[in-house]
Scaffold this active site. Structure first.
Site, PDB file in Angstrom:
ATOM      1  N   SER A  41      80.524  32.506  27.947  1.00  0.00           N
ATOM      2  CA  SER A  41      80.866  32.512  29.397  1.00  0.00           C
ATOM      3  C   SER A  41      79.808  32.683  30.049  1.00  0.00           C
ATOM      4  CB  SER A  41      81.962  33.470  29.568  1.00  0.00           C
ATOM      5  OG  SER A  41      81.400  34.795  29.394  1.00  0.00           O
ATOM      6  N   HIS A 151      86.564  33.574  24.448  1.00  0.00           N
ATOM      7  CA  HIS A 151      86.166  33.961  23.298  1.00  0.00           C
ATOM      8  C   HIS A 151      87.373  33.764  22.226  1.00  0.00           C
ATOM      9  CE1 HIS A 151      82.865  36.579  25.098  1.00  0.00           C
ATOM     10  NE2 HIS A 151      82.570  35.368  25.146  1.00  0.00           N
ATOM     11  N   GLU A 160      87.777  40.543  27.549  1.00  0.00           N
ATOM     12  CA  GLU A 160      87.421  41.453  26.710  1.00  0.00           C
ATOM     13  C   GLU A 160      88.205  42.889  27.071  1.00  0.00           C
ATOM     14  OE1 GLU A 160      83.351  42.295  26.653  1.00  0.00           O
ATOM     15  OE2 GLU A 160      83.075  40.172  26.614  1.00  0.00           O
ATOM     16  N   GLU A 203      83.976  37.969  19.153  1.00  0.00           N
ATOM     17  CA  GLU A 203      83.304  39.114  19.044  1.00  0.00           C
ATOM     18  C   GLU A 203      83.937  40.156  18.090  1.00  0.00           C
ATOM     19  OE1 GLU A 203      82.556  40.633  23.036  1.00  0.00           O
ATOM     20  OE2 GLU A 203      81.250  39.085  23.560  1.00  0.00           O
ATOM     21  N   ASP A 238      86.588  43.509  30.463  1.00  0.00           N
ATOM     22  CA  ASP A 238      85.500  42.470  31.089  1.00  0.00           C
ATOM     23  C   ASP A 238      86.491  41.264  31.375  1.00  0.00           C
ATOM     24  OD1 ASP A 238      83.926  40.611  31.887  1.00  0.00           O
ATOM     25  OD2 ASP A 238      82.819  40.492  29.808  1.00  0.00           O
ATOM     26  N   GLU A 279      84.613  45.230  34.420  1.00  0.00           N
ATOM     27  CA  GLU A 279      83.443  44.316  34.414  1.00  0.00           C
ATOM     28  C   GLU A 279      83.825  42.883  34.890  1.00  0.00           C
ATOM     29  OE1 GLU A 279      81.233  43.975  30.871  1.00  0.00           O
ATOM     30  OE2 GLU A 279      80.552  41.871  31.259  1.00  0.00           O
ATOM     31  N   ASP A 306      78.271  41.578  35.876  1.00  0.00           N
ATOM     32  CA  ASP A 306      77.487  40.959  34.601  1.00  0.00           C
ATOM     33  C   ASP A 306      77.063  39.542  35.274  1.00  0.00           C
ATOM     34  OD1 ASP A 306      76.901  39.313  32.507  1.00  0.00           O
ATOM     35  OD2 ASP A 306      78.834  39.264  31.569  1.00  0.00           O
ATOM     36  N   LYS A 331      71.781  42.279  29.818  1.00  0.00           N
ATOM     37  CA  LYS A 331      71.662  41.337  28.821  1.00  0.00           C
ATOM     38  C   LYS A 331      70.223  40.616  28.910  1.00  0.00           C
ATOM     39  CE  LYS A 331      76.231  39.451  28.835  1.00  0.00           C
ATOM     40  NZ  LYS A 331      77.393  38.562  29.557  1.00  0.00           N
ATOM     41  N   HIS A 359      75.303  42.834  24.216  1.00  0.00           N
ATOM     42  CA  HIS A 359      75.189  41.641  23.324  1.00  0.00           C
ATOM     43  C   HIS A 359      75.468  40.473  23.970  1.00  0.00           C
ATOM     44  CE1 HIS A 359      79.497  41.698  21.551  1.00  0.00           C
ATOM     45  NE2 HIS A 359      79.532  41.809  23.167  1.00  0.00           N
ATOM     46  N   LYS A 382      77.806  47.730  24.840  1.00  0.00           N
ATOM     47  CA  LYS A 382      78.895  46.872  24.074  1.00  0.00           C
ATOM     48  C   LYS A 382      78.410  46.113  23.185  1.00  0.00           C
ATOM     49  CE  LYS A 382      79.816  42.981  27.523  1.00  0.00           C
ATOM     50  NZ  LYS A 382      81.059  42.543  28.145  1.00  0.00           N
TER      51      LYS A 382
HETATM   52  P1  PGA Z   1      79.136  35.788  26.642  1.00  0.00           P
HETATM   53  O1  PGA Z   1      80.322  36.909  26.929  1.00  0.00           O
HETATM   54  O2  PGA Z   1      78.166  36.299  25.965  1.00  0.00           O
HETATM   55  O3  PGA Z   1      80.073  34.739  26.121  1.00  0.00           O
HETATM   56  O4  PGA Z   1      78.585  35.222  28.081  1.00  0.00           O
HETATM   57  C1  PGA Z   1      79.999  38.260  27.015  1.00  0.00           C
HETATM   58  C2  PGA Z   1      80.284  38.774  28.506  1.00  0.00           C
HETATM   59  O5  PGA Z   1      80.846  38.132  29.515  1.00  0.00           O
HETATM   60  O6  PGA Z   1      79.864  39.948  28.745  1.00  0.00           O
HETATM   61 ZN    ZN Z   2      80.754  39.848  30.946  1.00  0.00          ZN
END
Ligand code: PGA
Ligand code: ZN
Length: 406
Positions: A41, A151, A160, A203, A238, A279, A306, A331, A359, A382
């Site tokens: 995503s 996911h 999430e 995940e 999330d 998030e 994010d 990230k 991650h 996370k």
């Molecule tokens: P992604 O999702 O690694 O698939 O982008 C993780 C997140 O949105 O935090």
């Molecule tokens: Zn996210």
């Protein structure tokens, strides 16, 4: 001064079986190795992940990026001092010359940057976390135990559902609580919906065929209680709202909600469940909607950016000005070098925000972000469920770091 002798990149597969990059950096007395993750995503403001887009691996090969490392990047970094991470990253940025690393690929650049950090730590006789920073506190893990959105193959709009073991004295106890609740939830799901409900998503969280976003909150609250951790463990979401933003409305549980309706919906959920973190509650350009939510529930709940922030200093500054967030999701592959990731974290901390190191949904067994989280003093990390090797690689690394630091 410890000179880089050689750099070599190879194509490996990530946790989804998709190609990614692993880099070896050589000095005369050893090698540093690192590999990069990949998101599903992804936000549109992330640095560019270079893929081959040809016949191999359905277009997902990374041979071009690898070629860039083995030629341009290797030539640019050989003979540099591997202990000087900021200089190395500066050179990488200059070799690429674009704002979003679209020339050499952010995946190529970050893999080289991370491998240099590893060999830099080895050459300095330090652990990676103390080579990269001065902080020595373990982050609080956020375990993603129910997967939805991109996911999972279910209808849940939110991506999430995390449990956050807040009131504990050590990382080790937090990991134990996370695992016990995860298995309690497994029992609940299996008894209620049968074996098909305990299949897992990208995940490592369960991906039951639920369709209403509130249902996982009920089940997780029950699991926390049954495992004996009521009031010690909280919940984080999330939403990854970009993925359900259609024609300026948010499609949740089959209904199309306006921003205002979604703000009210989040406020209701926060009243009913022990949620302390949300998030990406809105799409990636909605600074004002984030700010409205923060204004309404920000005293109780951390608002995490994010896709909104993309670990990008300009976007973080904009969110500081517009009071949109209280936590940066960090990230490294959204920005492309280790030094820029550290700078982004410092910018957020200076504004009084928290940092959550993260991650990606496609991972490798490289635990780099565990060390990075400790180095920058991130309050949270996370790394998925307490399940699947590539997720546990990070949590188990933190167990070892805790041993060293106590
Ligand atoms: P992604 O999702 O690694 O698939 O982008 C993780 C997140 O949105 O935090
Ligand atoms: Zn996210």
């Amino acid at each position: 001064m410890v000179k880089i002798k050689k750099i070599f990149a190879r194509e490996i597969l990530d946790s989804r079986g998709v190609p990614t990059i692993e880099v070896d950096v050589w000095i005369s007395r050893g090698i540093g190795r690192a590999s990069v993750p990949s998101g599903k995503s992804k936000g549109k403001y992330e640095a560019l992940e270079l893929r081959d887009n040809d016949k191999r691996f359905h277009g997902k090969g990374v041979k071009k990026a690898i070629q860039n490392i083995n030629s341009t990047i290797a030539q640019g970094l050989v003979d540099m001092d591997c202990t000087k991470q900021a200089k190395i990253d500066n050179r990488l940025i200059k070799l690429d010359k674009t704002p979003n690393k679209s020339n050499l690929g952010a995946n190529a650049i970050l893999a080289a940057s991370m491998a240099c950090a590893r060999i830099g730590a080895l050459a300095s006789g330090k652990e990676l976390y103390s080579h990269l920073g001065k902080w020595k506190k373990l982050p609080i893990p956020c375990f993603n135990i129910i997967n939805g959105g991109q996911h999972a193959g279910n209808k849940l709009a939110f991506q999430e559902y995390m449990i956050i073991p807040v009131r504990f004295h050590s990382f080790k106890e937090r990991l134990r609580a996370g695992s016990e609740i995860y298995h309690e939830l497994k029992d609940i799901l299996e008894k209620r919906y049968g074996k098909k409900a305990i299949n897992i998503g990208d995940e490592g969280g369960f991906a039951p065929q639920l369709s209403k976003v509130e249902m996982p909150l009920k089940l997780i609250t029950q699991a926390i209680g049954q495992a004996g951790y009521e009031r010690k463990v909280n919940i984080g979401l999330d939403c990854a709202a970009n993925e359900f933003f259609k024609n300026k409305k948010y499609v949740v549980d089959g209904r199309s909600l306006t921003t205002k309706q979604l703000v009210d919906f989040y406020a209701e959920l926060v009243e009913k469940y022990p949620i302390i973190s949300i998030e990406d509650p809105f799409a990636e350009d909605e600074f004002k909607a984030f700010a409205d939510l923060k204004c309404k529930i920000g005293k109780k709940v951390m608002i995490v950016g994010d896709d909104l922030l993309a670990t990008n200093p300009e976007r973080i500054k904009k969110a500081i000005r517009s009071r949109s967030c209280s936590c940066l999701l960090l990230k490294p592959n959204q920005i492309g070098t280790v030094t820029e990731a550290i700078k982004a974290a410092n910018l957020a901390k200076k504004a009084g925000w928290n940092v959550m190191a993260s991650h990606r949904s496609g991972e490798t067994n490289d635990p780099f972000i565990a060390d990075l989280a400790v180095a920058i003093g991130a309050r949270y990390i996370k790394a998925g469920a307490p399940c699947r090797g590539e997720r546990l690689a990070k949590y188990n690394r933190l167990l070892r770091i805790e041993e060293q630091l106590s």
